[in-house]
Motif scaffolding. Structure first.
Motif, mmCIF file in Angstrom:
data_model
loop_
_atom_site.group_PDB
_atom_site.id
_atom_site.type_symbol
_atom_site.label_atom_id
_atom_site.label_comp_id
_atom_site.label_asym_id
_atom_site.label_seq_id
_atom_site.Cartn_x
_atom_site.Cartn_y
_atom_site.Cartn_z
ATOM 1 N N THR A 173 -16.291 24.735 133.004
ATOM 2 C CA THR A 173 -15.000 24.847 132.267
ATOM 3 C C THR A 173 -14.223 22.823 132.944
ATOM 4 N N TYR A 174 -14.011 21.241 132.711
ATOM 5 C CA TYR A 174 -12.944 20.515 133.776
ATOM 6 C C TYR A 174 -11.834 20.301 132.946
ATOM 7 N N VAL B 204 -12.838 19.481 128.667
ATOM 8 C CA VAL B 204 -14.478 19.273 128.986
ATOM 9 C C VAL B 204 -15.096 20.499 128.501
ATOM 10 N N GLY B 205 -15.388 21.468 127.628
ATOM 11 C CA GLY B 205 -15.959 22.585 128.055
ATOM 12 C C GLY B 205 -14.393 24.232 127.184
ATOM 13 N N SER B 206 -14.824 24.638 127.621
ATOM 14 C CA SER B 206 -14.369 26.334 127.063
ATOM 15 C C SER B 206 -13.001 26.407 127.817
ATOM 16 N N THR B 207 -11.343 26.982 126.721
ATOM 17 C CA THR B 207 -10.612 27.458 127.986
ATOM 18 C C THR B 207 -10.551 28.858 126.925
ATOM 19 N N ASN C 246 -22.985 22.368 132.973
ATOM 20 C CA ASN C 246 -22.729 22.804 131.759
ATOM 21 C C ASN C 246 -22.293 24.577 132.358
ATOM 22 N N GLY C 247 -21.702 24.681 131.661
ATOM 23 C CA GLY C 247 -21.289 25.863 131.886
ATOM 24 C C GLY C 247 -19.187 25.964 132.525
ATOM 25 N N ALA D 262 -13.707 26.748 136.734
ATOM 26 C CA ALA D 262 -12.756 26.202 135.650
ATOM 27 C C ALA D 262 -12.748 25.398 137.107
#
Length: 487
Positions: free
Chosen positions: A79-80, A17-20, A76-77, A64
């Motif tokens: 990464t999970y 969930v989010g960006s890598t 928000n913001g 993260a």
């Protein structure tokens, strides 16, 4: 600075969930150490579950979160990343973060119940004496060439391992020798490391407070060999009944060593005395100042490993003959009355039995053998009566005392030890809770030519009672008391 996707290379991912592509500053598994733009890995420990601290880690700036169960509230913001095994993920991430340092040197792991520290430490010394830059990851300390770092665990956490390996790589280290504990294997601390070789020493009663059974303890050790690459060697002591079992499924090149069985590397004890060992090794004679059959096994393993790593046989034999005992492993001194005092780390039934049998093989039986021994608190309770049984059966007098009682009542530990003493040995035993007083009593009882064994703590320079550590060095205390009491 690395992007999260680079740090997650080879990690088995369930969901993201989010960006890598975010840039990660550092990796942490202790929420108290998290700072801005770090990745927090939620490790499930024996006492604490890192998942309970995800919210705290995020509040402290974690960018993260790597976890086995996603939290209900996602920020928000941030990464999970959901993974199946956070221990495995942490080890692979640590290796990636430090640029896979184990590939830049030849890393050899030593596992088994007894002998790990001696073998790893003496291999470090041997290769150093042969002119190489060498590293050591051991119970006693971590060495990067000559630079010393204090050790906190037999096998450190995976971030610490890779940080040291990175330092070694930058210092031009060519070989590193590492103790590999069952805890370390089970908690995946060695995952992601590239090993050039693995050594199995032996297997006996230990760590059953952590592992549910002896079979589980054995099988965890075997995992280390199962995962060795084909380019590596697997060297196993086949005099131990588990020696061949360790090699069953390994893809590595298999080699064996033994004293009693035919093996690739075969040793035979020709002489065994307090001055040292004369050993026949693959038809060559070797003299060493190390003592006892357990050290004969260690020497054969060291010789075999050095040869498998490319050293010449003659050079190995020459260097081994000059190697000295490791701190707290059959370390001894003799006073002017010829009383021999030995300090040894033997904290398992098998190790204690080996040391006492070695002493009994050497001594003339005209002298007393006085053993001072305790058992650690918050550890495997089932070995306590066994340790006391062995000490009382193989000594002329046994004094039961505190080791590191930790949070336990030392008198309760000693009572559990006493339960293992057989009736015919009752008169040979004393119980003195205070360890210093126990050592003092042993020295007061000793006459000319007697032998004192102080077992259990070896190289440790502290005693831990009710969570508090105080300075306590068996070897130094014994020397001081001997000088004071035997003038």
């Amino acid at each position: 600075m690395l992007q999260l996707k680079d740090i997650l290379y080879r990690v088995s991912l369930d969901s993201i969930v989010g960006s890598t592509t975010i840039v990660i500053n550092n990796i942490c598994f202790d929420s108290r150490k998290v700072s801005l733009n770090d990745a927090f890995v939620a490790i499930r420990g024996t006492q604490v579950d890192g998942h309970d601290y995800i919210e705290k880690a995020v509040a402290q700036g974690a960018l993260a979160v790597i976890c086995e169960k996603l939290p209900d509230n996602l920020v928000n913001g941030v990464t999970y990343v959901k993974v199946n095994d956070c221990n495995q993920a942490l080890a692979l991430m640590a290796s990636n973060y430090y640029e896979v340092p184990s590939e830049n040197l030849k890393l050899v792991g030593v596992t088994g119940t007894n002998g790990k520290t001696t073998i790893a430490s003496l291999l470090y010394q041997l290769f150093k004496d042969a002119g190489f830059k060498v590293g050591l990851l051991s119970t006693v300390h971590v060495l990067v060439n000559d630079k010393v770092h204090q050790a906190t665990h037999t096998t450190p956490d995976s971030l610490t391992i890779n940080r040291y390996l990175k330092e070694m790589s930058e210092e031009g280290v060519e070989f590193c020798f590492m103790e590999v504990s069952s805890h370390g294997i089970h908690q995946k601390r060695t995952a992601g490391l590239t090993f050039a070789g693995g050594i199995f020493t032996n297997l006996s009663h230990d760590h059953l407070d952590y592992h549910n059974s002896f079979a589980e303890y054995r099988d965890v050790k075997k995992v280390f060999f199962d995962e060795l690459p084909k380019s590596a060697f697997a060297l196993s002591n086949i005099d131990d009944k588990n020696g061949l079992y360790m090699l069953q499924n390994t893809g590595a090149k298999k080699y064996t060593y033994a004293l009693k069985t035919y093996a690739d590397y075969k040793g035979q004890v020709l002489e065994n005395q307090f001055s040292g060992l004369l050993l026949k090794l693959n038809d060559q004679e070797l003299w060493s100042t190390l003592i006892g059959s357990f050290n004969a096994y260690n020497l054969v393993a060291i010789y075999a490993t050095a040869e498998l790593l490319g050293l010449e046989s003659i050079e190995i034999l020459q260097i081994i003959s000059g190697l000295e005992s490791v701190s707290g492993r059959f370390q001894y001194f003799v006073n002017h009355d010829k009383i021999t005092t030995i300090v040894d780390y033997s904290h398992t039934p098998d190790a204690l039995k080996n040391v006492l049998e070695t002493i009994n093989d050497i001594r003339t039986k005209n002298e007393e053998l006085i053993t001072v021994v305790g058992c650690g608190g918050d550890r495997d309770k089932t070995k306590r009566p066994k340790m006391a049984h062995i000490a009382s059966a193989l000594s002329t007098k046994a004094i039961f005392t505190s080791d590191n009682p930790r949070s336990e009542d030392p008198d309760t530990i000693i009572a559990e030890m006493e339960a293992g003493v057989e009736p015919q040995n009752y008169k040979k035993t004393l119980s003195i809770t205070d360890r210093r007083q126990a050592i003092k009593t042993a020295i007061q009882l000793a006459q000319a030519n007697d032998i004192i064994l102080i077992a259990g703590k070896g190289h440790e320079t502290y005693q831990e009672i009710k969570g508090e550590r105080t300075d306590f060095d068996d070897f130094k205390i014994a020397q001081e008391l001997m000088e004071k009491l035997k003038k």
